[in-house]
Motif scaffolding. Sequence first.
Motif, PDB file in Angstrom:
ATOM      1  N   GLU A   1       0.821  -1.186   0.000  1.00 11.30           N
ATOM      2  CA  GLU A   1       0.000   0.000   0.000  1.00 11.30           C
ATOM      3  C   GLU A   1       0.868   1.254   0.000  1.00 11.30           C
ATOM      4  OE1 GLU A   1      -0.234  -2.465   2.238  1.00 11.30           O
ATOM      5  OE2 GLU A   1      -1.864  -3.517   1.211  1.00 11.30           O
ATOM      6  N   ARG A   2       1.835   1.268   0.863  1.00 13.70           N
ATOM      7  CA  ARG A   2       2.712   2.441   0.932  1.00 13.70           C
ATOM      8  C   ARG A   2       3.476   2.615  -0.363  1.00 13.70           C
ATOM      9  NH1 ARG A   2       5.414   4.112   6.440  1.00 13.70           N
ATOM     10  NH2 ARG A   2       5.894   5.751   4.956  1.00 13.70           N
ATOM     11  N   LEU A   3       3.913   1.492  -0.924  1.00  8.19           N
ATOM     12  CA  LEU A   3       4.678   1.592  -2.170  1.00  8.19           C
ATOM     13  C   LEU A   3       3.785   2.098  -3.294  1.00  8.19           C
ATOM     14  CD1 LEU A   3       6.735  -1.706  -1.838  1.00  8.19           C
ATOM     15  CD2 LEU A   3       7.664   0.617  -1.858  1.00  8.19           C
ATOM     16  N   GLU A   4       2.589   1.556  -3.364  1.00 14.67           N
ATOM     17  CA  GLU A   4       1.678   2.028  -4.415  1.00 14.67           C
ATOM     18  C   GLU A   4       1.396   3.501  -4.264  1.00 14.67           C
ATOM     19  OE1 GLU A   4      -1.807   0.058  -5.621  1.00 14.67           O
ATOM     20  OE2 GLU A   4      -0.804  -1.875  -5.951  1.00 14.67           O
ATOM     21  N   ARG A   5       1.255   3.896  -3.021  1.00 18.35           N
ATOM     22  CA  ARG A   5       1.002   5.314  -2.785  1.00 18.35           C
ATOM     23  C   ARG A   5       2.188   6.156  -3.285  1.00 18.35           C
ATOM     24  NH1 ARG A   5       0.691   5.912   2.889  1.00 18.35           N
ATOM     25  NH2 ARG A   5      -0.227   3.831   2.827  1.00 18.35           N
ATOM     26  N   LEU A   6       3.393   5.695  -2.924  1.00 16.19           N
ATOM     27  CA  LEU A   6       4.579   6.471  -3.311  1.00 16.19           C
ATOM     28  C   LEU A   6       4.737   6.515  -4.844  1.00 16.19           C
ATOM     29  CD1 LEU A   6       6.945   8.059  -2.132  1.00 16.19           C
ATOM     30  CD2 LEU A   6       8.318   5.995  -2.284  1.00 16.19           C
ATOM     31  N   PHE A   7       4.520   5.369  -5.459  1.00 14.59           N
ATOM     32  CA  PHE A   7       4.702   5.321  -6.912  1.00 14.59           C
ATOM     33  C   PHE A   7       3.456   5.743  -7.672  1.00 14.59           C
ATOM     34  CE2 PHE A   7       7.853   1.873  -5.681  1.00 14.59           C
ATOM     35  CZ  PHE A   7       8.929   2.738  -5.730  1.00 14.59           C
ATOM     36  N   GLY A   8       2.467   6.214  -6.965  1.00 16.43           N
ATOM     37  CA  GLY A   8       1.238   6.589  -7.654  1.00 16.43           C
ATOM     38  C   GLY A   8       1.082   8.078  -7.822  1.00 16.43           C
ATOM     39  N   LYS A   9       2.042   8.833  -7.299  1.00 15.08           N
ATOM     40  CA  LYS A   9       1.817  10.280  -7.246  1.00 15.08           C
ATOM     41  C   LYS A   9       2.324  11.048  -8.456  1.00 15.08           C
ATOM     42  CE  LYS A   9       1.319  10.684  -2.290  1.00 15.08           C
ATOM     43  NZ  LYS A   9       2.048  10.825  -1.026  1.00 15.08           N
ATOM     44  N   GLN A  10       3.590  10.837  -8.787  1.00 16.55           N
ATOM     45  CA  GLN A  10       4.174  11.678  -9.827  1.00 16.55           C
ATOM     46  C   GLN A  10       3.541  11.341 -11.176  1.00 16.55           C
ATOM     47  OE1 GLN A  10       5.396  13.546 -12.019  1.00 16.55           O
ATOM     48  NE2 GLN A  10       7.625  13.339 -12.158  1.00 16.55           N
ATOM     49  N   ASP A  11       2.838  12.273 -11.753  1.00 16.05           N
ATOM     50  CA  ASP A  11       2.238  11.997 -13.059  1.00 16.05           C
ATOM     51  C   ASP A  11       2.363  13.211 -13.971  1.00 16.05           C
ATOM     52  OD1 ASP A  11       0.538  13.732 -11.853  1.00 16.05           O
ATOM     53  OD2 ASP A  11      -1.250  12.484 -12.028  1.00 16.05           O
ATOM     54  N   LYS A  12       3.336  14.063 -13.650  1.00 15.24           N
ATOM     55  CA  LYS A  12       3.499  15.300 -14.429  1.00 15.24           C
ATOM     56  C   LYS A  12       4.490  15.126 -15.577  1.00 15.24           C
ATOM     57  CE  LYS A  12       1.074  18.241 -11.768  1.00 15.24           C
ATOM     58  NZ  LYS A  12       0.438  17.217 -10.894  1.00 15.24           N
ATOM     59  N   GLY A  13       5.102  13.963 -15.650  1.00 16.48           N
ATOM     60  CA  GLY A  13       6.029  13.743 -16.751  1.00 16.48           C
ATOM     61  C   GLY A  13       7.475  13.872 -16.326  1.00 16.48           C
ATOM     62  N   ILE A  14       8.351  13.839 -17.311  1.00 20.41           N
ATOM     63  CA  ILE A  14       9.791  13.767 -17.058  1.00 20.41           C
ATOM     64  C   ILE A  14      10.361  15.133 -16.715  1.00 20.41           C
ATOM     65  CG2 ILE A  14      11.988  13.303 -18.236  1.00 20.41           C
ATOM     66  CD1 ILE A  14      10.328  11.055 -19.740  1.00 20.41           C
ATOM     67  N   ILE A  15       9.749  16.172 -17.268  1.00 19.79           N
ATOM     68  CA  ILE A  15      10.210  17.529 -16.955  1.00 19.79           C
ATOM     69  C   ILE A  15       9.080  18.228 -16.230  1.00 19.79           C
ATOM     70  CG2 ILE A  15      11.261  19.624 -17.893  1.00 19.79           C
ATOM     71  CD1 ILE A  15      12.081  18.027 -20.329  1.00 19.79           C
ATOM     72  N   VAL A  16       9.328  18.561 -14.983  1.00 21.07           N
ATOM     73  CA  VAL A  16       8.246  19.117 -14.162  1.00 21.07           C
ATOM     74  C   VAL A  16       8.600  20.528 -13.680  1.00 21.07           C
ATOM     75  CG1 VAL A  16       7.514  16.838 -13.360  1.00 21.07           C
ATOM     76  CG2 VAL A  16       9.211  18.114 -12.053  1.00 21.07           C
ATOM     77  N   ARG A  17       7.614  21.226 -13.294  1.00 24.28           N
ATOM     78  CA  ARG A  17       7.798  22.575 -12.780  1.00 24.28           C
ATOM     79  C   ARG A  17       8.306  22.488 -11.340  1.00 24.28           C
ATOM     80  NH1 ARG A  17       7.806  27.688 -14.554  1.00 24.28           N
ATOM     81  NH2 ARG A  17       7.165  29.203 -12.978  1.00 24.28           N
ATOM     82  N   ALA A  18       9.294  23.312 -11.016  1.00 23.45           N
ATOM     83  CA  ALA A  18       9.837  23.316  -9.661  1.00 23.45           C
ATOM     84  C   ALA A  18       9.470  24.614  -8.974  1.00 23.45           C
ATOM     85  CB  ALA A  18      11.347  23.148  -9.694  1.00 23.45           C
ATOM     86  N   SER A  19       9.385  24.585  -7.648  1.00 26.43           N
ATOM     87  CA  SER A  19       9.094  25.817  -6.916  1.00 26.43           C
ATOM     88  C   SER A  19      10.385  26.611  -6.773  1.00 26.43           C
ATOM     89  CB  SER A  19       8.553  25.478  -5.531  1.00 26.43           C
ATOM     90  OG  SER A  19       9.607  24.982  -4.729  1.00 26.43           O
ATOM     91  N   GLU A  20      10.224  27.873  -6.489  1.00 30.88           N
ATOM     92  CA  GLU A  20      11.399  28.728  -6.331  1.00 30.88           C
ATOM     93  C   GLU A  20      12.314  28.190  -5.240  1.00 30.88           C
ATOM     94  OE1 GLU A  20      11.715  33.520  -6.334  1.00 30.88           O
ATOM     95  OE2 GLU A  20       9.910  32.567  -7.172  1.00 30.88           O
ATOM     96  N   GLU A  21      11.671  27.684  -4.180  1.00 26.42           N
ATOM     97  CA  GLU A  21      12.446  27.181  -3.055  1.00 26.42           C
ATOM     98  C   GLU A  21      13.229  25.929  -3.435  1.00 26.42           C
ATOM     99  OE1 GLU A  21      11.752  25.709   1.538  1.00 26.42           O
ATOM    100  OE2 GLU A  21      10.047  25.975   0.157  1.00 26.42           O
TER     101      GLU A  21
END
Lengths: 561, 561, 561
Positions: free
Chosen positions: C262-282
């Motif tokens: 469950e924890r693994l699925e949760r961790l691997f289930g989040k990133q879905d923005k692609g290979i190049i993602v927007r980063a915050s200033e911080e």
Amino acid sequence: MATARARTAPFLLVLLATLLCAAAVAASSWDDDREPSRCVRRCEDWPRHQRARCVQECRREEQERERERERERGGHELGRRRGEGSGDERESEGEGEQEQERSRRPYVFGRRSFRRVVRSEQGSVRALRPFHEASKLLRGIRDYRVAVLEANPRSFIVPSHTDAHCIGYVAQGEGVVATIENGERRSYTVKEGDVFVAPAGAVTYLANTDGRRKLVIAKILHTISVPGKFQFFFGAGGKNPESILSSFSKSVQRAAYKTSSERLERLFGKQDKGIIVRASEEQVRELRRHASEGGHAPHWPLPPFGESRGPYSLLDQRPSIANRHGQLYEADARSFRDLADHDVRVSLANISAGSMSAPFYNSRSIKIAYVLDGEGHVEIVCPHLAQGGGESGRRGGRSERWSRRGEEESSEESEEEEEAGQGYRTIRARVSRGTAFVVPVGHPVVEVASRGSNLQIVCFEVQADKNDRVYLAGANNALRKLDGAAKELAFAAPAREVDEVLDAQREQGFLPGPEESEREEERQGRRGRQEREREEEEGRRGRGRREELAETFLRLATGGV
Amino acid sequence: MATARARTAPFLLVLLATLLCAAAVAASSWDDDREPSRCVRRCEDWPRHQRARCVQECRREEQERERERERERGGHELGRRRGEGSGDERESEGEGEQEQERSRRPYVFGRRSFRRVVRSEQGSVRALRPFHEASKLLRGIRDYRVAVLEANPRSFIVPSHTDAHCIGYVAQGEGVVATIENGERRSYTVKEGDVFVAPAGAVTYLANTDGRRKLVIAKILHTISVPGKFQFFFGAGGKNPESILSSFSKSVQRAAYKTSSERLERLFGKQDKGIIVRASEEQVRELRRHASEGGHAPHWPLPPFGESRGPYSLLDQRPSIANRHGQLYEADARSFRDLADHDVRVSLANISAGSMSAPFYNSRSIKIAYVLDGEGHVEIVCPHLAQGGGESGRRGGRSERWSRRGEEESSEESEEEEEAGQGYRTIRARVSRGTAFVVPVGHPVVEVASRGSNLQIVCFEVQADKNDRVYLAGANNALRKLDGAAKELAFAAPAREVDEVLDAQREQGFLPGPEESEREEERQGRRGRQEREREEEEGRRGRGRREELAETFLRLATGGV
Amino acid sequence: MATARARTAPFLLVLLATLLCAAAVAASSWDDDREPSRCVRRCEDWPRHQRARCVQECRREEQERERERERERGGHELGRRRGEGSGDERESEGEGEQEQERSRRPYVFGRRSFRRVVRSEQGSVRALRPFHEASKLLRGIRDYRVAVLEANPRSFIVPSHTDAHCIGYVAQGEGVVATIENGERRSYTVKEGDVFVAPAGAVTYLANTDGRRKLVIAKILHTISVPGKFQFFFGAGGKNPESILSSFSKSVQRAAYKTSSERLERLFGKQDKGIIVRASEEQVRELRRHASEGGHAPHWPLPPFGESRGPYSLLDQRPSIANRHGQLYEADARSFRDLADHDVRVSLANISAGSMSAPFYNSRSIKIAYVLDGEGHVEIVCPHLAQGGGESGRRGGRSERWSRRGEEESSEESEEEEEAGQGYRTIRARVSRGTAFVVPVGHPVVEVASRGSNLQIVCFEVQADKNDRVYLAGANNALRKLDGAAKELAFAAPAREVDEVLDAQREQGFLPGPEESEREEERQGRRGRQEREREEEEGRRGRGRREELAETFLRLATGGV
């Protein structure tokens, strides 16, 4: 509660349908379902989108095993079609299936993928076909071949030379290896665990000096003349093996040896027992006596570059990794000078029953592995490209299931590159004594030993120089080195949460395997206290009931993993 | 006695039948049997199972020679089909025969296998086609090409650069070679026996400075751009050869040279005499004067790695082997630094008339040989694999005669590996000035000079590093180093008996050839006393009368060898 | 006078006919002749025998440009056929034309020849197809690929590893590059002009740390597994990119990470923005902070061989060539140790507006160039062989125009070698930002910047070791080093006359371009005084009136060059 359950229903239905479908398939195929149900049952273990395929493969695997059993029961006709009992995987299957097979698991070669190149009453040499013929994706190692020598107790492999360097690992038994290089004979005893190099062109002969055990040598041949092809030349010999000397015209033979044709014919007319012959006790003793005279040369100080000094015992070294789950023994150009010419590392992985290697990949090497003993399975993660490999690539043999977009092949030679990051195909294969498999550069792999016995694998890693073994789990997990921000961005999750997962496994190199780790968990209660606490904490911080319900149901549905 | 004779009868009948059959074939094919009968007569010299083929080849060879004679008598039309008198072996034969030819002797290239790549009134450059196109078995040397330059007395080869390293051997005459590398001109005189290297991209030009003799340079080209392809670029030139300079657009030319189009067109419009032009005595003198200024650089101390310092005289060195039967002169990276970049060894074998090289093989090198002078024949012992080579391999062109088992080609690319030790095919080919041949790694070879004249062969051995020349006969015969037990087991004969054969030949490297050695024997009586004694001794120890009778009969039947 | 004029008439007529013909062709093809007439007008600049072809190509080029304009106006349907707006040059043309295109300019790849291999809202990676698929003539560089990364301001390229070494040049913007090698993270800031190496198998991630500009990195990938193929593996990730970790079977994942499914699925289930993602200033700040800690490592003393120490700034070095027409900045294994493993040199040519590189060739390197900025054209001089290249070679796609003799292809694989010195084909291509081109070993090339802007080209030269840049014009012209006699013989002209042409250009490396140099000439009067005097002198020494007349007429006919 009711709404939560309603929301999970579709997911569960799909899952159930998949499992039922799988079960139905399984039931219809086998009556003796000793294994099948177990294989299929395991499929629930797979990432969701790969489960249907898993069930399919289970089914196919079983069918194969069934056919094999049939054949062994007396149906050898098929296998003999090509004149050898050994045959080849392809013989027993239709052309179509064969193609599928190859495109589905381009990196795994069962025992039956080997072909006998030396056959004799006293033993055999079997070799895998050239890699570039097996799959286009393996053309990077087209210069290498895998072969296995098996020689009966007290047998002698007659002198020959080949147009390939041979790097051998003594998998079983003991014997004597002799080479004639630069006019010098070097003769040394070898035993299980020894690595040795017989360079191309050196006259080489071996003997199994043991009276009871077979001598088994797993080797790779580094071809230097025709890429991927090697040939044996027998200088000494007779009718079988035919001597190269008797292939010169008679007048040349007479002139070369200053001897009458009659005497030459007599000499070359006697040996007809084949390449591996039975030796007398006395002969074996003489061969061993000479070998002990030469002795095991010390490895320090190092001999002049390029000179061969006999075998290197892998098992007598300190393992580079060792814990109760497994040990890794390695030899490379630095520790064993004879390997320097070949850019090859030889290693032996001994994985304890029920344990597994930590998932890892090689940064530069292509790993050619051969299973010496035990049973288990391997998983190799391949990008989509892997599907287009194999010979079937030419005819667009990629199964529609797995190709996501219609593709036009721009030329016969081309394999279309897929877009990156769109998922992988995991090659999962049972392995046992005699299985060979290849792990290409960068491909993550895990090797799992069955509970019954240790899994022993000898690996030849080509392109060894500057290779880095990169672990993806365990205390030395490379991903732990990511910056906090990188973790956040890559997983779209708080760095702390990522760290909790990456840091949980404290062991490294070899780990408790799936079954072992689960039993351990069970022993400690269904779940470790610590983890439960963590999860509860998360639950408090907004984790819905939905997931928990789904979990519970899943466990029930699949018989409680 | 009678029973002994009866037992030998079947054997003799087979032999006689073979010979009669051969004779019949021979008789039906030629009326002028000056040569054929001799060639066919020699077939009895071959291992029994290869005799029928030998006769066949004799016949084919003769037919070819016949056709050639025809053509020379005025039937040049055929040969001219492609615009050059030189043509190519293939032209004169049907496609089918040609294919056969190639698959039968994949390693031997007659004078007519060369194609003219530079043609001029004052000389020519002829090149063999890329090896990998000639035979798949030669794809290991696909980066190398063989070429021969011939330039008339007092001629000049205009400056050019190529995308291949050139390693040249001056086979005849003398001249000047100049290269411009790293902005420096190096100019040196060369003479027969010199080896020199002109690296890829270096502007290179040559002159034949002799007033009467042709300059002949045999060379290999180590291609570095497109494997197996090389191209000439003429910087200086005009219309013929066209200058690369005049291929830029006019405005670029004007800008590059700060010169009007008219002047440039004038400059690039003059030279139209071709790549090899006639030079005046004065010009030749000037070229030689500059060369002598640079002079023959001393080879010691060695120049900085990678720097070229002019030619290396093979013939001025101590031969590495020398006896009255022949001499071997060698240059490798250690003795001649310029070769280091190319992993090539250059050697010259001078085999005395009637003598031969001892049978040997190279442990790592592939040998590319070019016959400079004399006549003779070579025998190359090839495993069965060799039959599948060549382009005909694709269409299953292997003649049924020689393939022992039905084979299914598993893919277009694959050549089935035969089982080891099942015999060899010996390529036997006449060679004379202009023949090129290749001896792959590990393949035993013997080179025999005819009685008329010395046989001179220049060899380029690629993959030279750590190569070992392994002799199979003579005092340095590698097989003599086998353990006693190994000898016994390999030959299935007492070690003493093996040693008697292996030790009889006391010379090494070069030996008396077949005819020479037989005449010598004759001189010493039909057989040497010593050998007779030994054989008698054996006879006493149980050797039957059968063999002796067979011998006697054989000698009578074949007209007294 | 009259007779002189009569004699020149035929020549002039041919010339006029050619030009009129060209004009006619031009006029019939375009109505909006903004450009065409200019292109065609330039053809008179070409060597006479290539003019007709030049006109043809002008026409074809214009048609292409026209089609492109059409497409941009709204006709995107065609280009989108394959699912990406980017498409590929081939899509917009018929199969036949496409083949022609490729065989005509096998070395030039327009922006549209790239294919997107990574696509994301925040950026992309585009790659050229493997060179050996584009043309057989490029199979020498089959191990290399060209790719371009573009990332939006403040974006993050998620961690991955590939089975290829990456050599990158920062073409625009600034960012952070981090690699994890041998268990160590190295993180460094990069800016425009930096070269860096990310070895195969090293986990690598980047960030564009700038808030406004795109980060653009041009790179070559040196493939080490399957020649010419590379694959990305995402260790960290989720659904998109899918993580390799989640591709192992669930039970293996659980065992490897000691964590519930469950924890693994949760961790691997989040990133879905692609290979190049927007980063915050911080996040960007954190990444940069870590990088600055590591800092730009000093390049002296050199780190232990094989170790990576961060980027090398090309633009901060002294250029190896610099004048007002251009500058060349270079990095090779000696100056930047990270390159040693790869035998690659990286260079940046900045050619001033209106200037050009002096014609030159590389003695050993194959140059892979990518245009960073500006506009211009390149001319590459190719021997005839070049025509047979490309895939069309297989079907005899060589246009009849340019093949001088009927040829029989002896095998599917073979490209017939032409006779040397029979002329060249000049590939002339406009280049602009995003064009890639290849200059094979030994091929002369000139790069011309348009008057509007500087032309900036980054070059990756493979086979860099011991390469020599050989200039064919300018003060360091290699031909100036020829002996006097060699000059005379090669040009069939007095050495003095040759020298006058070769010595006129005093600049070196970069020169005034065609237009620039002509304006300069005009400024100095129609011709330099000196040159006129020289010509008059020549005139006195027997130069006929004919040429002078021809010159005058030519100038009038072509509108006064």
